[in-house]
Design an enzyme around this catalytic site. Structure first.
Site, PDB file in Angstrom:
ATOM      1  N   MET A  30       0.850  -1.196   0.000  1.00  0.00           N
ATOM      2  CA  MET A  30       0.000   0.000   0.000  1.00  0.00           C
ATOM      3  C   MET A  30       0.886   1.247   0.000  1.00  0.00           C
ATOM      4  O   MET A  30       0.450   2.328   0.399  1.00  0.00           O
ATOM      5  CB  MET A  30      -0.933  -0.014   1.215  1.00  0.00           C
ATOM      6  CG  MET A  30      -1.881  -1.210   1.191  1.00  0.00           C
ATOM      7  SD  MET A  30      -3.423  -0.938   2.063  1.00  0.00           S
ATOM      8  CE  MET A  30      -2.846  -0.646   3.712  1.00  0.00           C
ATOM      9  N   GLU A  35      12.065  -0.446   4.694  1.00  0.00           N
ATOM     10  CA  GLU A  35      13.018  -1.529   4.477  1.00  0.00           C
ATOM     11  C   GLU A  35      12.319  -2.906   4.446  1.00  0.00           C
ATOM     12  O   GLU A  35      12.771  -3.804   3.748  1.00  0.00           O
ATOM     13  CB  GLU A  35      14.070  -1.458   5.590  1.00  0.00           C
ATOM     14  CG  GLU A  35      15.451  -1.973   5.288  1.00  0.00           C
ATOM     15  CD  GLU A  35      15.942  -1.839   3.858  1.00  0.00           C
ATOM     16  OE1 GLU A  35      16.328  -2.878   3.296  1.00  0.00           O
ATOM     17  OE2 GLU A  35      15.941  -0.731   3.290  1.00  0.00           O
ATOM     18  N   HIS A  37       9.361  -3.629   3.131  1.00  0.00           N
ATOM     19  CA  HIS A  37       8.883  -3.848   1.756  1.00  0.00           C
ATOM     20  C   HIS A  37      10.072  -4.132   0.820  1.00  0.00           C
ATOM     21  O   HIS A  37      10.000  -5.008  -0.038  1.00  0.00           O
ATOM     22  CB  HIS A  37       8.174  -2.596   1.223  1.00  0.00           C
ATOM     23  CG  HIS A  37       6.961  -2.190   1.996  1.00  0.00           C
ATOM     24  ND1 HIS A  37       6.913  -1.058   2.769  1.00  0.00           N
ATOM     25  CD2 HIS A  37       5.739  -2.763   2.091  1.00  0.00           C
ATOM     26  CE1 HIS A  37       5.718  -0.942   3.310  1.00  0.00           C
ATOM     27  NE2 HIS A  37       4.984  -1.964   2.924  1.00  0.00           N
ATOM     28  N   GLY A 148       5.089 -10.002   4.117  1.00  0.00           N
ATOM     29  CA  GLY A 148       5.893  -9.822   5.324  1.00  0.00           C
ATOM     30  C   GLY A 148       5.255 -10.539   6.502  1.00  0.00           C
ATOM     31  O   GLY A 148       4.025 -10.605   6.623  1.00  0.00           O
ATOM     32  N   LYS A 150       5.295  -9.571   9.511  1.00  0.00           N
ATOM     33  CA  LYS A 150       4.755  -8.662  10.539  1.00  0.00           C
ATOM     34  C   LYS A 150       3.226  -8.737  10.541  1.00  0.00           C
ATOM     35  O   LYS A 150       2.591  -8.741  11.589  1.00  0.00           O
ATOM     36  CB  LYS A 150       5.226  -7.229  10.291  1.00  0.00           C
ATOM     37  CG  LYS A 150       5.159  -6.427  11.563  1.00  0.00           C
ATOM     38  CD  LYS A 150       4.638  -5.024  11.492  1.00  0.00           C
ATOM     39  CE  LYS A 150       3.853  -4.642  10.346  1.00  0.00           C
ATOM     40  NZ  LYS A 150       2.816  -3.666  10.558  1.00  0.00           N
ATOM     41  N   VAL A 177      11.201  -7.050   9.358  1.00  0.00           N
ATOM     42  CA  VAL A 177      12.412  -6.221   9.433  1.00  0.00           C
ATOM     43  C   VAL A 177      12.197  -5.214  10.555  1.00  0.00           C
ATOM     44  O   VAL A 177      11.127  -4.613  10.666  1.00  0.00           O
ATOM     45  CB  VAL A 177      12.689  -5.514   8.083  1.00  0.00           C
ATOM     46  CG1 VAL A 177      13.909  -4.607   8.174  1.00  0.00           C
ATOM     47  CG2 VAL A 177      12.889  -6.550   6.990  1.00  0.00           C
ATOM     48  N   MET A 185       9.270  -2.609  11.650  1.00  0.00           N
ATOM     49  CA  MET A 185       9.017  -1.543  10.671  1.00  0.00           C
ATOM     50  C   MET A 185       7.570  -1.601  10.206  1.00  0.00           C
ATOM     51  O   MET A 185       7.025  -2.680   9.963  1.00  0.00           O
ATOM     52  CB  MET A 185       9.959  -1.684   9.492  1.00  0.00           C
ATOM     53  CG  MET A 185      11.355  -1.299   9.879  1.00  0.00           C
ATOM     54  SD  MET A 185      12.331  -0.874   8.459  1.00  0.00           S
ATOM     55  CE  MET A 185      13.919  -0.694   9.273  1.00  0.00           C
ATOM     56  N   SER A 187       4.509   1.110   8.069  1.00  0.00           N
ATOM     57  CA  SER A 187       4.207   2.406   7.457  1.00  0.00           C
ATOM     58  C   SER A 187       3.567   3.332   8.483  1.00  0.00           C
ATOM     59  O   SER A 187       3.612   4.549   8.347  1.00  0.00           O
ATOM     60  CB  SER A 187       3.266   2.216   6.277  1.00  0.00           C
ATOM     61  OG  SER A 187       3.856   1.327   5.354  1.00  0.00           O
TER      62      SER A 187
HETATM   63  O1  PAF Z   1      -0.032  -5.600   3.723  1.00  0.00           O
HETATM   64  C1  PAF Z   1      -0.489  -4.732   2.948  1.00  0.00           C
HETATM   65  O2  PAF Z   1       0.147  -3.708   2.657  1.00  0.00           O
HETATM   66  C2  PAF Z   1      -1.875  -4.920   2.347  1.00  0.00           C
HETATM   67  O3  PAF Z   1      -2.745  -5.496   3.258  1.00  0.00           O
HETATM   68  C3  PAF Z   1      -1.879  -5.663   1.009  1.00  0.00           C
HETATM   69  C4  PAF Z   1      -1.386  -7.103   1.163  1.00  0.00           C
HETATM   70  C5  PAF Z   1      -1.018  -4.938   0.004  1.00  0.00           C
HETATM   71  C6  PAF Z   1      -3.313  -5.734   0.460  1.00  0.00           C
HETATM   72  O4  PAF Z   1      -3.841  -4.460   0.254  1.00  0.00           O
END
Ligand code: PAF
Length: 282
Positions: A30, A35, A37, A148, A150, A177, A185, A187
């Protein structure tokens, strides 16, 4: 890195890549990339010929009182970060492209898996996640999907979805991470003030201590959980759950077993944070 906004265009390009024998790896995100991602992107690059990243803030996975509107959208810095990786295609669809008018089909996962832990506090969240990820998988057609650890429950659910719907793709769940001091980590960490950031550290500290106590069998799981919860409450403002579960079924555990996962979700100020530790005894 090619930026593609139109699902049909990406679908066609990737059909051609696959026809040429290329293995496609996919990292759905999203945005507000960190790090964690980027570690998924690098994992995809190591194992595949083509890496596709998507950035789509998916409205259907946010509840009416959640942070969809204010979820960080940082496309400029995301692009800079991705350009330093070997991402081949960045998929940037609009909400209208992902949910065209008249679209009424959703992927519903049994509440046994989607109604516990985070699902209890975020009704509809995993339906939104499962729906958008299945759509994205149908557009991208990857042979490997990178998630991930997390978002542990999300990964457990998507593993099930891929298996149950026989989607021809392997799910790779990569380790969380962490910042140097242990904070997972996320967002959402950018919402934290410096004092909240300090208190948020309590989450990983408590989970790590719980893992250590479980590995040393320092008492019944229920008792260790109560102690951990007490400690967590000293740091954070509100705890939604702190659980020790089976890693696959996510059923809360009362007895020790070889593989377990301890998870917590809590609020520090107005920010909801989650974390988990994987516990494997010898
Ligand atoms: O983990 C995320 O960022 C979201 O839930 C995903 C997997 C991209 C789905 O929108």
């Amino acid at each position: 890195m090619k930026i593609i906004r139109d699902p049909c265009q990406l679908q066609k390009i990737l059909q051609r890549e696959r026809a040429r024998g290329k293995a496609v790896g996919f990292v759905p995100t999203m945005g507000a990339l960190h790090e964690g991602h980027l570690s998924l992107v690098r994992a995809s690059d190591r194992a595949n010929d083509v890496t596709v990243v998507s950035i789509f803030v998916n409205p259907t996975q946010f509840g009416p009182k959640e942070d969809f509107k204010k979820y960080p959208r940082t496309l400029g810095t995301d692009l800079k970060k991705l350009r330093k990786t070997k991402t081949d295609y960045l998929f940037l669809p609009s909400v209208a492209a992902m949910y065209p008018e008249g679209c009424i089909t959703h992927v519903e996962v049994d509440p046994k898996l989607s109604g516990t832990l985070c699902g209890k506090f975020r009704p509809g969240h995993f339906r939104g996640v499962a729906t958008v990820v299945v759509k994205l998988l149908n557009i991208v057609g990857p042979c490997r999907l990178y998630l991930g650890s997390k978002d542990y429950q999300q990964a457990a659910i998507l593993n099930r979805v891929v298996e149950d719907l026989r989607i021809d793709c392997r799910v790779h769940v990569m380790p969380t991470v962490r910042e140097a001091d242990g904070l997972a980590m996320s967002s959402r960490n950018r919402y934290l003030s410096s004092s909240e950031r300090r208190r948020a550290l309590g989450i990983s500290r408590v989970l790590t201590a719980l893992k250590r106590d479980i590995l040393k069998k320092r008492g019944a799981i229920a008792r260790l959980k109560v102690l951990a919860l007490k400690e967590l409450k000293k740091n954070v403002d509100r705890v939604q759950y702190l659980e020790v579960v089976d890693p696959v079924t996510l059923h809360p555990l009362r007895k020790y077993q070889k593989k377990m996962t301890a998870l917590a979700a809590c609020f520090v100020g107005k920010t909801r944070l989650i974390d988990n530790v994987i516990i494997r005894s010898q």
